[in-house]
Design an enzyme around this catalytic site. Structure first.
Site, mmCIF file in Angstrom:
data_model
loop_
_atom_site.group_PDB
_atom_site.id
_atom_site.type_symbol
_atom_site.label_atom_id
_atom_site.label_comp_id
_atom_site.label_asym_id
_atom_site.label_seq_id
_atom_site.Cartn_x
_atom_site.Cartn_y
_atom_site.Cartn_z
ATOM 1 N N VAL A 1 1.172 10.635 -5.978
ATOM 2 C CA VAL A 1 1.304 11.277 -5.211
ATOM 3 C C VAL A 1 2.440 11.922 -6.168
ATOM 4 C CG1 VAL A 1 1.146 12.872 -3.212
ATOM 5 C CG2 VAL A 1 -0.867 11.349 -3.773
ATOM 6 N N ASN B 1 -3.540 8.756 5.218
ATOM 7 C CA ASN B 1 -2.006 7.905 5.369
ATOM 8 C C ASN B 1 -1.843 7.536 6.917
ATOM 9 O OD1 ASN B 1 -0.673 7.350 3.317
ATOM 10 N ND2 ASN B 1 -0.204 9.544 2.780
ATOM 11 N N ASP C 1 -10.158 -9.428 3.371
ATOM 12 C CA ASP C 1 -10.073 -10.415 3.372
ATOM 13 C C ASP C 1 -10.649 -11.470 4.262
ATOM 14 O OD1 ASP C 1 -10.602 -12.985 2.254
ATOM 15 O OD2 ASP C 1 -8.793 -13.072 0.879
ATOM 16 N N ARG D 1 0.862 -1.436 0.050
ATOM 17 C CA ARG D 1 0.104 0.079 -0.088
ATOM 18 C C ARG D 1 0.845 1.084 -0.172
ATOM 19 N NH1 ARG D 1 -3.298 3.010 4.071
ATOM 20 N NH2 ARG D 1 -4.711 4.001 3.239
ATOM 21 N N HIS E 1 -6.253 -5.702 -1.449
ATOM 22 C CA HIS E 1 -7.136 -6.222 -0.582
ATOM 23 C C HIS E 1 -6.990 -7.808 -0.564
ATOM 24 C CE1 HIS E 1 -8.732 -1.781 -1.115
ATOM 25 N NE2 HIS E 1 -7.121 -1.317 -0.894
ATOM 26 N N THR E 2 -6.638 -7.866 -1.013
ATOM 27 C CA THR E 2 -6.758 -9.461 0.003
ATOM 28 C C THR E 2 -5.555 -9.896 0.797
ATOM 29 O OG1 THR E 2 -6.527 -12.108 -1.353
ATOM 30 C CG2 THR E 2 -4.384 -10.420 -2.015
ATOM 31 N N GLY F 1 4.267 11.123 -8.930
ATOM 32 C CA GLY F 1 4.896 9.713 -9.237
ATOM 33 C C GLY F 1 5.276 9.599 -7.705
ATOM 34 N N ASP G 1 -4.260 -14.015 -2.428
ATOM 35 C CA ASP G 1 -4.826 -15.123 -3.762
ATOM 36 C C ASP G 1 -5.825 -14.437 -4.159
ATOM 37 O OD1 ASP G 1 -6.585 -14.772 -1.372
ATOM 38 O OD2 ASP G 1 -5.958 -16.967 -0.158
ATOM 39 N N HIS H 1 0.533 4.093 -2.205
ATOM 40 C CA HIS H 1 0.572 6.168 -1.970
ATOM 41 C C HIS H 1 1.307 6.632 -2.233
ATOM 42 C CE1 HIS H 1 -3.431 5.109 1.279
ATOM 43 N NE2 HIS H 1 -3.491 4.205 0.386
HETATM 44 C C1 HEM Z 1 -9.176 1.302 -5.883
HETATM 45 C C2 HEM Z 1 -9.242 2.346 -4.820
HETATM 46 C C3 HEM Z 1 -9.026 2.113 -3.341
HETATM 47 C C4 HEM Z 1 -9.113 2.557 -2.745
HETATM 48 C C5 HEM Z 1 -10.671 2.875 -2.034
HETATM 49 C C6 HEM Z 1 -8.021 1.836 -1.315
HETATM 50 C C7 HEM Z 1 -8.500 2.319 0.658
HETATM 51 C C8 HEM Z 1 -8.864 1.835 1.330
HETATM 52 C C9 HEM Z 1 -8.329 1.929 2.655
HETATM 53 C C10 HEM Z 1 -9.064 2.683 2.960
HETATM 54 C C11 HEM Z 1 -7.787 0.827 3.306
HETATM 55 C C12 HEM Z 1 -7.492 0.727 4.535
HETATM 56 C C13 HEM Z 1 -6.855 2.304 5.497
HETATM 57 C C14 HEM Z 1 -6.672 1.428 6.462
HETATM 58 O O1 HEM Z 1 -8.177 2.236 7.269
HETATM 59 O O2 HEM Z 1 -6.300 0.519 7.429
HETATM 60 C C15 HEM Z 1 -6.964 0.247 1.994
HETATM 61 C C16 HEM Z 1 -5.866 -0.526 2.954
HETATM 62 C C17 HEM Z 1 -4.616 -1.794 2.024
HETATM 63 N N1 HEM Z 1 -5.172 -1.441 0.445
HETATM 64 FE FE1 HEM Z 1 -6.352 -0.393 -0.249
HETATM 65 N N2 HEM Z 1 -7.512 1.048 -1.758
HETATM 66 C C18 HEM Z 1 -6.930 1.529 -2.963
HETATM 67 C C19 HEM Z 1 -6.515 -0.061 -4.035
HETATM 68 C C20 HEM Z 1 -5.528 0.119 -3.604
HETATM 69 C C21 HEM Z 1 -4.307 -0.207 -4.280
HETATM 70 C C22 HEM Z 1 -4.317 0.201 -6.003
HETATM 71 C C23 HEM Z 1 -3.573 -1.473 -3.662
HETATM 72 C C24 HEM Z 1 -2.119 -1.524 -3.774
HETATM 73 C C25 HEM Z 1 -2.002 -2.086 -5.103
HETATM 74 C C26 HEM Z 1 -3.682 -0.777 -2.150
HETATM 75 C C27 HEM Z 1 -3.367 -1.658 -1.613
HETATM 76 C C28 HEM Z 1 -3.640 -1.427 0.076
HETATM 77 C C29 HEM Z 1 -3.514 -2.364 0.990
HETATM 78 C C30 HEM Z 1 -2.114 -3.843 1.161
HETATM 79 C C31 HEM Z 1 -4.107 -2.387 2.121
HETATM 80 C C32 HEM Z 1 -4.035 -2.905 3.711
HETATM 81 C C33 HEM Z 1 -3.073 -1.943 4.266
HETATM 82 C C34 HEM Z 1 -2.285 -2.828 5.357
HETATM 83 O O3 HEM Z 1 -2.996 -3.680 5.877
HETATM 84 O O4 HEM Z 1 -1.613 -2.005 6.082
HETATM 85 N N3 HEM Z 1 -5.088 -0.426 -2.043
HETATM 86 N N4 HEM Z 1 -7.390 0.498 1.335
#
Ligand code: HEM
Ligand SMILES: *[C@@H]1O[C@H](CO)[C@@H](O)[C@H](O)[C@H]1NC(C)=O
Ligand SMILES: *[C@@H]1O[C@H](CO)[C@@H](O)[C@H](O)[C@H]1NC(C)=O
Ligand SMILES: *[C@@H]1O[C@H](CO)[C@@H](O)[C@H](O)[C@H]1NC(C)=O
Ligand SMILES: *[C@@H]1O[C@H](CO)[C@@H](O)[C@H](O)[C@H]1NC(C)=O
Ligand SMILES: *[C@@H]1O[C@H](CO)[C@@H](O)[C@H](O)[C@H]1NC(C)=O
Ligand SMILES: *[C@@H]1O[C@H](CO)[C@@H](O)[C@H](O)[C@H]1NC(C)=O
Ligand SMILES: *[C@@H]1O[C@H](CO)[C@@H](O)[C@H](O)[C@H]1NC(C)=O
Ligand SMILES: *[C@@H]1O[C@H](CO)[C@@H](O)[C@H](O)[C@H]1NC(C)=O
Ligand SMILES: *[C@@H]1O[C@H](CO)[C@@H](O)[C@H](O)[C@H]1NC(C)=O
Ligand SMILES: *[C@@H]1O[C@H](CO)[C@@H](O)[C@H](O)[C@H]1NC(C)=O
Ligand SMILES: *[C@@H]1O[C@H](CO)[C@@H](O)[C@H](O)[C@H]1NC(C)=O
Ligand SMILES: *[C@@H]1O[C@H](CO)[C@@H](O)[C@H](O)[C@H]1NC(C)=O
Length: 364
Positions: free
Chosen positions: A69, A93, A254, A61, A192-193, A71, A262, A65
């Protein structure tokens, strides 16, 4: 005739330079200048992951992020100063991005071998790939040669990162603004898996405009796109106003296999177990839904496409060549003096001459 050939040569040169500038990155960029770079990063990430599996989602993530922003320029890694609120302290963040210390460890290991050579942005891109592999995803070759930025502005993180309440149109627009397609959106959402979310991302700050207690237009306040059983579970994890009183509570995104890379995110999604409105939104557009269904039935296809899309995301680069700098400490923009002395041939900091073409611009 000669004039015309000259023009043609000039045009060819312009096209060639545009093409190389378009990508600007190469697999194995550090082959000769720091051959151990990618191995050292992998070792640092693996060591941290052995201690906590939460490291992997955090770094994937963090790379996303960073790239959305200014690049992929390591701007997400910069600490705030008295004069500047940095990206990492912006609501998308803070407090959710974590394990910046893993990037610090990797940077220290790399600096010890090849001081002033490997950018923090590249280290983060390598670390994201290593995180995918450690959790069961496919490996891929990371084009590198990114330069570190000298600006990190919290408002820009808020403006560029899609929030979890975006609908399908808004998500598509947000990705299109970064030259990423609907396929990239659906494929990358599969990240988000892994990982966790804070209650505030789906239960709302003070529970206004959220999916559990006060969903707009819903008689019982629950987003009808959410499985009722899952909503019931989430309410027990995130009681009303929990984001105010228990700001640190998190829940897996997930439900089925929270720590494995997965296709179960897509399986959950089609059973109304997508945690965010932005997840559920992928079912509301026929093009997106068809991709979700394809990934439910073919995990191999998704894993292969994930490599393609994350490489593409990693190629959102605004700084190449000698632009920006090679930051010495990923949290701090290089001090002006580090550059001045390096250029005068007597570096105070242990940087090889000519390795860092920093502009030396200080935090604003
Ligand atoms: C499509 C738009 C996306 C939205 C709106 C979004 C939103 C979010 C939000 C709100 C969280 C939880 C943050 C928290 O409250 O702790 C999250 C977690 C996460 N996102 Fe996304 N996300 C998006 C796309 C992506 C992309 C493109 C990736 C990576 C390729 C990604 C990877 C992750 C990962 C791995 C987590 C877990 C982070 C952790 O456990 O520390 N997300 N995302
Ligand atoms: C680095 O080495 C690898 C493996 O030999 C090669 O595939 C890659 O093209 C090289 N990259 C550069 C920029 O030299
Ligand atoms: C291991 O993880 C714990 C909890 O996340 C953390 O406090 C500690 O610093 C980590 N240790 C190492 C060596 O990474
Ligand atoms: C921050 O602001 C203070 C007071 O305006 C100034 O003295 C200092 O030089 C600034 N620091 C940086 C890094 O810009
Ligand atoms: C940060 O970005 C915002 C929005 O683009 C801009 O208004 C503001 O001046 C910037 N802040 C700094 C310190 O550059
Ligand atoms: C998505 O949100 C935008 C902005 O709020 C709105 O104009 C649009 O109608 C929404 N689209 C859908 C498909 O809900
Ligand atoms: C899906 O979303 C894209 C991007 O907003 C839009 O162009 C397309 O028309 C939508 N498709 C359907 C079937 O709604
Ligand atoms: C998207 O691509 C266009 C044309 O290829 C380019 O001009 C633009 O800078 C790119 N935008 C981003 C954010 O990479
Ligand atoms: C949430 O509620 C508390 C207490 O009423 C208040 O202090 C705080 O400013 C509110 N936060 C937001 C973002 O509305
Ligand atoms: C529910 O949301 C509406 C806006 O959609 C807001 O006006 C109202 O105060 C919220 N109610 C509660 C109890 O938070
Ligand atoms: C939440 O975590 C932060 C950072 O670790 C800590 O400072 C704060 O005290 C925690 N808040 C609660 C209510 O536990
Ligand atoms: C799944 O996708 C892979 C890669 O695209 C493809 O080779 C394979 O034939 C697909 N499997 C099925 C059962 O469709
Ligand atoms: C830069 O170097 C000069 C001369 O060595 C010194 O006086 C000054 O304090 C240094 N400035 C910073 C910001 O380190």
């Amino acid at each position: 005739m000669a004039k015309r050939r000259c023009l043609l040569l000039f045009a060819a040169a312009v096209v060639a330079s545009l093409l190389s500038a378009a990508a600007g990155l190469d697999v194995g960029f550090y082959n000769t200048t720091c051959p151990s770079a990618e191995t050292l990063v992998q070792q640092a990430v693996a060591a941290a992951f052995a201690n906590s599996s939460e490291v992997a989602p955090a770094l994937i993530r963090m790379h996303f992020h960073d790239c959305f922003v200014r690049g992929c320029d390591g701007s997400v890694l910069i600490d705030s100063t008295a004069n500047n609120t940095a990206e990492k302290d912006s609501p998308p963040n803070n407090p959710s991005l974590h394990f910046f210390n893993v990037i610090d460890s990797a940077k220290s290991a790399v600096e010890a071998q090849c001081p002033g050579v490997v950018s923090c942005a590249d280290i983060l891109a390598f670390a994201a790939r290593d995180s995918v592999v450690l959790t069961g995803g496919n490996s891929y070759q990371v084009p590198s040669g990114r330069r570190d930025g000298v600006i990190s502005n919290a408002s820009e993180a808020l403006a560029n990162l899609p929030p979890p309440f975006f609908n399908a149109t808004q998500l598509a627009n947000s990705f299109a603004a970064k030259n990423l397609s609907i396929q990239d959106l659906v494929v990358l959402s599969g990240a988000h898996t892994l990982g966790v979310s804070h209650c505030s991302s789906f239960a709302g700050v003070n529970n206004t405009g959220d999916r559990l207690y006060n969903f707009s237009g819903s008689p019982d306040g629950v987003d009808p796109a959410l499985s009722p059983a899952y909503a019931f579970l989430l309410k027990s994890i995130c009681p009303i106003n929990s984001s105010q009183f228990f700001p640190n509570t998190t829940t897996s995104m997930d439900l089925i296999t929270p720590t494995t890379f997965d296709n179960k995110y897509y399986v959950g999604l089609t059973n109304n177990l997508g945690l965010f409105e932005s997840d559920a939104a992928l079912l509301t557009n026929a093009t997106m839904k068809a991709l979700v269904d394809a990934f439910v039935s073919n995990e191999t296809a998704w894993k292969a496409l994930f490599s393609t899309s994350i490489i593409k995301m990693g190629e959102i680069v605004e700084l190449t060549g000698t632009q920006g700098e090679i930051r010495l400490n990923c949290r701090v923009i290089n001090p002006v003096n580090a550059t001045a002395t390096a250029e005068s041939g007597s570096p105070v900091l242990a940087t090889p001459a000519g390795s860092s073409e920093s502009t030396g611009v200080a935090a604003s």
